[in-house]
Design an enzyme around this catalytic site. Sequence first.
Site, PDB file in Angstrom:
ATOM      1  N   ASP A   1     104.604  34.939  -5.049  1.00 43.59           N
ATOM      2  CA  ASP A   1     104.317  36.345  -5.311  1.00 43.59           C
ATOM      3  C   ASP A   1     102.824  36.638  -5.190  1.00 43.59           C
ATOM      4  O   ASP A   1     101.977  35.740  -5.313  1.00 43.59           O
ATOM      5  CB  ASP A   1     104.841  36.763  -6.689  1.00 43.59           C
ATOM      6  CG  ASP A   1     104.239  35.946  -7.827  1.00 43.59           C
ATOM      7  OD1 ASP A   1     104.042  34.732  -7.651  1.00 43.59           O
ATOM      8  OD2 ASP A   1     103.976  36.529  -8.902  1.00 43.59           O
TER       9      ASP A   1
ATOM     10  N   GLU B   1     104.508  34.204 -10.612  1.00 45.41           N
ATOM     11  CA  GLU B   1     103.316  33.716 -11.306  1.00 45.41           C
ATOM     12  C   GLU B   1     102.428  34.857 -11.778  1.00 45.41           C
ATOM     13  O   GLU B   1     101.806  34.779 -12.832  1.00 45.41           O
ATOM     14  CB  GLU B   1     102.536  32.781 -10.388  1.00 45.41           C
ATOM     15  CG  GLU B   1     101.376  32.044 -11.066  1.00 45.41           C
ATOM     16  CD  GLU B   1     100.058  32.819 -11.041  1.00 45.41           C
ATOM     17  OE1 GLU B   1      99.122  32.411 -11.738  1.00 45.41           O
ATOM     18  OE2 GLU B   1      99.966  33.854 -10.325  1.00 45.41           O
TER      19      GLU B   1
END
Length: 409
Positions: A98, A163
Amino acid sequence: MKQDLTALYDFAQASEREMVALETLLTAHPALAPEAGGQGEYKKCAALTEWLKAQGFTNIERFEAPDSRVESGVRPSIVVTIPGKADDYALWIMAHLDVVAPGERSLWHSDPWTVVEQDGKLIGRGVEDNQQGLVSAAFAALAFLKNGVVPPHTVKLLFMADEEVGSAYGIGWLLKNTALFRKQDLILIPDGGDSKGETIEIAEKNLLWLKVNVQGKQIHASRPDLGKNACLAASDLSLRLHAMEKTFNKTDDLFEPNYSTIEPTMRLANVESVNIIPGDETFYMDCRMLPCYDLDATLAEARRIADEVESEYGVTVRFETPNKSQSPATPTDAPIVERLTAALKETHGITARTIGIGGGTVGAELRRAGFHAAVWSTLDEQAHMPNEYCLIKNIIADAKTLITLMAAE
């Protein structure tokens, strides 16, 4: 294995264009969390999986954390295994899929989702955070695969979800729902570092996000005597909370800055007119406390100060903690720290040193679960910046370091 290193390094050095192509592919698939208005990592993970298969990787496992907020219904992470001659422990290299949103588009000189190559740099959202680490890890492993070299110990690449917004659907979910990791495994996270590649992060400050709501009484601005000014009380409270830095005043030179930080940050909209005194005010505090301070003690002091403000202003103060995390440090003599230090010296002649950081990585989640993890890479600290870039030479250099680490007996 020593004689194989030259061929492995040469492969990494010769893969520059392929590295750029993979960065370009990954950037073209925005992996934004639903909190940022995105659909998660599903399409990016699929594109990466197809790339890995096309390169010849065959041992690819997919783990899906349920998330009803995204169209796919899941937040995927993948594990790529390169079997070693021995499986007494595995070397894990972890990067996240991400990215964060581009932010103010006017600050970008190009499309954030289209990689631009310029003067040895790749520019685009996510190219450094954390695609640089992902690409370096992928090509380090690919060097072994393409040269027919079996690493001495099993190597595992983990490309994970979520994350950037807390890891609940990424490493947090994996730790709760799988048994992927063993205590003897070595864990490296190429998601932080410096421009020389000489710092190894082994500790993080304890993190506390405070959402502070102040309830007063709304009134016309001409009659403050009839109301309870929540804005005024909140402003005073935020300054008093910031001043807690004087109470929690110990220093630790492992970190920069070497003290605890307690900062007011986001403030929510209150009223829509200048001549209205607000009766409802919400703001946030970002607290990064040295590990010597327990977060419950920080909260207790914040509550004591809030009680004083309630009494003085006649308001009500409520706290929420959207994020509260603390973790132990990885020992300086942990195998991953010692072996990474040796790899940096052997590969680049770098004398590494250990540090702590105020930011957050998945290393904290792993340390809380009892695993020793180190965070390292060679980068210009472009995370979350407009016109984020990475240096192509850093991708190659880090791939060589990871090759050395993977080749260690």
